[in-house]
Design a protein around this motif. Structure first.
Motif, short mmCIF file in Angstrom:
data_model
loop_
_atom_site.label_atom_id
_atom_site.label_comp_id
_atom_site.label_asym_id
_atom_site.label_seq_id
_atom_site.Cartn_x
_atom_site.Cartn_y
_atom_site.Cartn_z
N SER A 100 30.46 -14.47 7.23
CA SER A 100 30.55 -15.73 7.97
C SER A 100 29.97 -15.57 9.37
O SER A 100 29.32 -16.48 9.89
N GLN A 103 26.26 -15.75 9.23
CA GLN A 103 25.82 -17.13 9.03
C GLN A 103 25.86 -17.91 10.34
O GLN A 103 24.93 -18.67 10.65
N ASP A 106 23.02 -16.83 12.54
CA ASP A 106 21.74 -17.38 12.06
C ASP A 106 21.60 -18.85 12.44
O ASP A 106 20.50 -19.31 12.77
N VAL A 236 31.22 -23.19 8.78
CA VAL A 236 31.17 -21.73 8.94
C VAL A 236 32.15 -21.27 10.01
O VAL A 236 32.86 -20.28 9.84
#
Length: 469
Positions: A100, A103, A106, A236
């Motif tokens: 997580s 993510q 990113d 997220v």
């Protein structure tokens, strides 16, 4: 007996065996990699030289676990082999949150939030550069006395927008400087971005403030729009926050003070020491029971089930090495017990000091080159700060040159004897620390070798049919 290995970027791996009570390095070696068959002979060497330890503290890596268990088995010892609680926390945290967290990082990078915030703050700073010293005081004074959400007027308003843009960029202040998973910097950055975006909305709803400040605030709000408009962000971040909360519950149960307070060995009365250890153990066991009760067996709560399973799996796998830190003292030393460290922090501090020293010496931040060339014996130098070690070694530091001279003489005699027998003396330093050592690079990068490889690859020789293995 603390056992751990360090390196830099996978190179220059150094294995160290350490006695935290005396703060002595008992042995240090360079290894090609951290494997049980390489670690075990070094641990055996220390055991033969210094005798039976009262306990072995190691990390949770497979190599260290296998080496420590094999050593205890072949020596016939009945001593606890303990797992580092800090490594347990770090492993659980990474398994819980790494996916997580990656993510979220990113997403931040995809929308270039840090880059754009920095660009906006720098641009406004350049425009206000002549007035910034006075404007900083003015903005701080205004923020202390402001009762509403209206922007200040003129240059004060622009300077205030600049401060709003800078505030999310100071996200590292939210953490303790311990790094992931103990800190989650990108989660802190996301939360600050959302906070500033909502604060910008509150200001934009007011009509006060001049057009220039409102225009810059609108730029900031548009820049931060993705944290509200991209549905991936809250999804997220919420998953990461839930898992971080579970991690913090385990961290609270273990009661570790990662600055190092837990690593101090302390002689305590039996009752108090036993109570202190039992409190921690009961807290962890209580958390485990609570998680088993809360674990959803079926239904949509798949993420919660997976997160709880990660924690329970780590506790199940390492249960046998998590407890047993109370070491009884013999009567001649006053009975009672002495507490073994629950972590490898003492050895980690030694590694950190070695790397800090190398950075000061070389001026380089990345130490891969230095650690590949750093001799294993460099770790033993820290022993010269211990008076009891120096007394045994040479009496006093004034006699240290004489002690080194004696060592050099013995080593020189050994080299002469080996050369007379036409044999190269075997050393444990002749290890390859990576697949492409620096010593090989001159050959690998030579024009002659490159020319040969290209020539052979371009030849018209028929392809050789290879039989299956």
């Amino acid at each position: 007996m603390h056992v751990d290995a360090t390196g830099e970027d996978g190179r220059g791996t150094a294995l160290v065996v350490y006695n935290s009570w005396r703060q002595w390095v008992l042995g240090a070696w360079k290894l090609s990699t951290e494997r049980a068959d390489l670690v075990l002979p070094r641990m055996r060497q220390v055991a033969l030289a210094f005798g039976k330890p009262c306990a072995i503290m190691r990390d949770l890596g497979r190599a260290m676990i296998q080496a420590a268990e094999q050593l205890v088995l072949e020596m016939g010892w009945k001593v606890p082999v303990l797992g580092c609680h800090t490594h347990l926390l770090r492993d659980v945290g990474k398994d819980l949150m790494e996916a997580s967290y990656d993510q979220l990082r990113d997403l931040v990078r995809r929308h270039r939030l840090r880059t754009r915030l920095g660009s906006l703050a720098r641009g406004l700073g350049r425009r206000l550069s002549a007035e910034l010293p006075e404007l900083r005081d003015s903005v701080e004074s205004w923020a202390r006395s402001a009762t509403g959400h209206a922007l200040p007027s003129g240059a004060d308003g622009v300077a205030f927008v600049r401060s709003l843009a800078q505030w999310p960029l100071d996200y590292l202040r939210e953490g303790d400087g311990l790094g992931f998973p103990f800190d989650r910097p990108y989660l802190d950055f996301y939360r600050r971005c959302r906070t500033v975006r909502r604060a910008a909305d509150a200001c934009l709803r007011k009509e006060a403030g001049d057009a220039r400040a409102r225009r810059e605030l609108l730029r900031l709000a548009r820049l931060l729009d993705p944290v509200l408009r991209d549905p991936a962000f809250p999804e997220v971040a919420a998953r990461l926050a839930r898992r971080a909360d579970l991690f913090e519950r385990l961290r609270g149960a273990l009661r570790l003070h990662l600055a190092g307070d837990d690593a101090r060995s302390t002689i305590l009365p039996l009752e108090r020491a036993a109570a202190e250890l039992q409190d921690v153990r009961r807290a962890v066991e209580s958390l485990e029971r609570n998680l088993r009760r809360r674990r959803p067996e079926r239904g949509p709560a798949q993420d919660a089930r997976q997160a709880i399973d990660i924690v329970l799996d780590h506790l199940d796998r390492h249960r046998g090495s998590l407890w047993g830190h109370a070491i009884p003292l013999p009567k001649e030393t006053g009975s009672g017990i002495r507490l073994v460290d629950r972590t490898n922090n003492a050895l980690e501090r030694l590694f950190r000091a070695m790397k800090q020293g190398e950075r000061r010496r070389s001026g380089r931040k990345v130490l891969s080159y230095d650690f590949e060339r750093l001799p294993a014996g460099a770790a033993l130098v820290s022993n010269l700060t211990r008076p009891d070690y120096v007394k045994i070694l040479c009496g006093s530091l004034d006699r240290l040159p004489e002690a080194f001279a004696e060592l050099d003489a013995a080593e020189r005699d050994g080299h002469l004897a080996a050369s007379g027998a036409h044999e190269r003396p075997a050393t444990e330093e002749n290890v390859l620390s990576r697949s492409l050592p620096y010593e090989d690079r001159a050959l690998i990068r030579s024009a002659a070798l490159r020319s040969w490889i290209l020539s052979a690859a371009q030849s018209r020789a028929p392809t050789v049919a290879l039989s299956p293995p």
